[in-house]
Design an enzyme around this catalytic site. Structure first.
Site, short mmCIF file in Angstrom:
data_model
loop_
_atom_site.label_atom_id
_atom_site.label_comp_id
_atom_site.label_asym_id
_atom_site.label_seq_id
_atom_site.Cartn_x
_atom_site.Cartn_y
_atom_site.Cartn_z
N SER A 40 -66.27 4.45 1.28
CA SER A 40 -67.35 5.35 0.88
C SER A 40 -66.79 6.75 0.67
O SER A 40 -65.87 6.94 -0.12
CB SER A 40 -68.47 5.30 1.93
OG SER A 40 -69.62 5.93 1.46
N GLU B 258 -74.19 -2.99 -3.16
CA GLU B 258 -74.02 -1.79 -2.33
C GLU B 258 -75.35 -1.12 -2.00
O GLU B 258 -75.62 -0.76 -0.86
CB GLU B 258 -73.12 -0.79 -3.05
CG GLU B 258 -71.73 -1.28 -3.38
CD GLU B 258 -70.69 -0.84 -2.38
OE1 GLU B 258 -71.05 -0.34 -1.31
OE2 GLU B 258 -69.49 -1.00 -2.68
N HIS C 5 -73.54 -1.98 1.05
CA HIS C 5 -72.58 -0.95 1.38
C HIS C 5 -72.15 -1.08 2.84
O HIS C 5 -72.98 -1.28 3.73
CB HIS C 5 -73.22 0.42 1.14
CG HIS C 5 -72.29 1.57 1.20
ND1 HIS C 5 -71.23 1.71 0.33
CD2 HIS C 5 -72.25 2.67 2.01
CE1 HIS C 5 -70.60 2.85 0.60
NE2 HIS C 5 -71.19 3.44 1.62
#
Length: 480
Positions: A183, A305, A398
């Site tokens: 990320s 995600e 995610h």
């Protein structure tokens, strides 16, 4: 022995030694507030390195993310520029490959002391693992008059310099360093690839769910600094922000992040209106690295995600067809053409489910593709295993890959996201690919190129595929 003095760690299971909370820079507070990181102080005697050090001050995650993404242990504190080392061979001349972890958290949350980031499995498999704390939010990334930009990235560079100078004492080879992150950690690596001061500090990089497309242009960074200063009733300068107690600054920072999510208006937030991240690296524009960057890349994303941000919050079911079309327009796509392509393989998908796919492509998948296209020899992956949580709707969201990467599925911090029985065989595959890449540069599948577009799909049955979802990828040519 480090350049600053001796440290004493702890020998754990399977012959893995850990050294925790080692400072790589001086505390960035007091006269050093909003400055570039300074060298850490030396000490006499032996420093105990058996417990995690303080982490960067931050506001907590808002519910429900506070239970899905645990922050870590050790507590926040001023002496937060520290790192942790796991090694199977403490002592010099080991020559082992090194992995340096940069955690995610939207440049405003996260820490290296999260139990899920324990590096023991990497050390068990012959790799020295280092996890790093760096400044977050206002202290790390707010653009302020009188302070250098991107202070959190300067911290990461300082940590990598510490690794170059000291890792040989922990059995690692300073010329075999791979930096990896997820990320915002990966987005930071995307910037470091083009940062002159970072050149030569790592020869390989793994970017999970983040690449080089997320940054703020100076005009947007100024808007955000002015808005946060307005909350606090001060001028947007380093001097004035340094005078604000953290007990006031951190809630104001959280309020800012919440407001941009509620009102993603470009008039208020500039570039940040689309990705809803007020704290990011400040850059004049997109600068993808090329072959000259000299770094081997493994880059990828998760298939769904955006479900992390839509399913637990209920947003998935609140998206209307009108809002979906507005989002497509904001992302630069023609809504009619895009919906025809995305619906062709998902005829029963709701507007919210389609928005997840489109936002995932814009935010994560296409930036990974562009980075792989820019650097010849890159390896591309997609993590496709679907979590059973939230009635199976959380999917390949995610951060779902993290427990598999660290081969740490039994850690209780992953249960809320992964459920009680995530497949160990997939952890063996994913973790093994990361170890192989750090060791040899080859994770086990062919490099990405524009002809074959080979992509490793990680699932309960993992295999490489050529150009998955090609029509959807082609929609973004010239757009993202």
């Amino acid at each position: 022995m480090t350049r600053q003095g001796a440290v004493r760690g702890r020998m754990g299971d399977e012959g893995v030694a850990s050294f925790l909370g080692i400072p790589y820079a001086a505390p960035p507070f007091g006269p050093r507030r909003f400055r570039a990181p300074a060298a850490p102080p030396s000490w006499e005697g032996v420093r105990e390195a058996k417990a995690y050090g303080p982490t960067a001050p931050k506001a907590p995650y808002a519910p429900p993310f506070d239970t899905l993404i645990p922050e870590g242990r050790g507590g926040d504190g001023e002496d937060c520029l520290n790192l942790n080392v796991w090694t199977p061979q403490p002592g010099p001349n080991g020559g082992l490959p090194v992995l340096v972890w940069l955690h995610g958290g939207g440049f405003a949350n996260g820490s290296s002391s999260a139990s899920g980031y324990d590096g023991s499995a990497f050390a068990r498999d012959g790799v020295v693992c280092v996890t790093v704390n760096y400044r977050l939010g206002t202290d790390g990334f707010l653009s302020l008059d009188g302070a250098p930009d991107n202070r959190g990235l300067l911290d990461q560079i300082a940590a990598l310099e510490w690794v170059r100078e000291n890792i040989e004492s922990f059995g690692g080879a300073p010329d075999r360093v791979t930096v990896f992150g997820e990320s915002s950690g990966a987005m930071g690596i995307g910037v470091l690839l083009g940062t002159e001061r970072a050149a030569g500090l790592f020869g390989r990089a793994i970017l999970q769910s983040g690449a080089a497309h997320h940054f703020l242009r100076p005009a947007t960074a100024a808007l955000i600094a002015a808005r946060l200063a307005e909350y606090l009733g001060i001028e947007p300068t380093a001097e004035r922000f340094a005078a604000v107690p953290l007990a006031e600054l951190l809630p104001a920072q959280a309020r800012l992040r919440a407001e941009i999510g509620r009102r993603p208006d470009p008039e208020l937030w500039g570039d940040a209106a689309l990705n809803v991240m007020p704290f990011e690296p400040v850059l004049p524009g997109l600068a993808l690295p090329g072959p000259e960057c000299g770094v081997q890349l493994l880059v990828g994303s998760n298939r769904e995600e955006n479900r992390l941000f839509m399913v637990p919050t209920g947003r998935m079911d609140a998206i209307t067809e009108e809002r979906l079309r507005l989002a497509l327009t904001a992302y630069g796509l023609d809504p009619d053409r895009a919906l025809a392509v995305y619906r062709a393989t998902r005829p029963q998908a709701s507007p919210g489910e389609l928005l997840d796919v489109v936002a995932t492509d814009w935010f994560y998948r296409i930036p990974a593709v562009r980075l792989a296209e820019a650097v010849p020899g890159s390896r591309l992956y997609e993590f496709a295993w679907r979590s059973p949580q939230f009635g199976g709707r959380l999917g390949a969201c995610h951060a779902a890959e993290l427990g598999f990467v660290f081969d740490n599925l039994r850690d209780p911090s992953y249960a809320a996201m992964l459920g009680n029985c995530p497949p160990q065989s997939l952890a063996d595959t994913v973790h093994g690919a990361w170890v192989a890449f750090a060791t040899t540069g080859d994770p086990g599948w062919a490099p990405y190129d524009r002809a074959a577009r080979t992509t490793m799909i990680f699932d309960e049955e993992s295999a490489p595929r050529q150009d998955p979802r090609a029509r959807e990828r082609a929609l973004w040519e010239g757009v993202r």
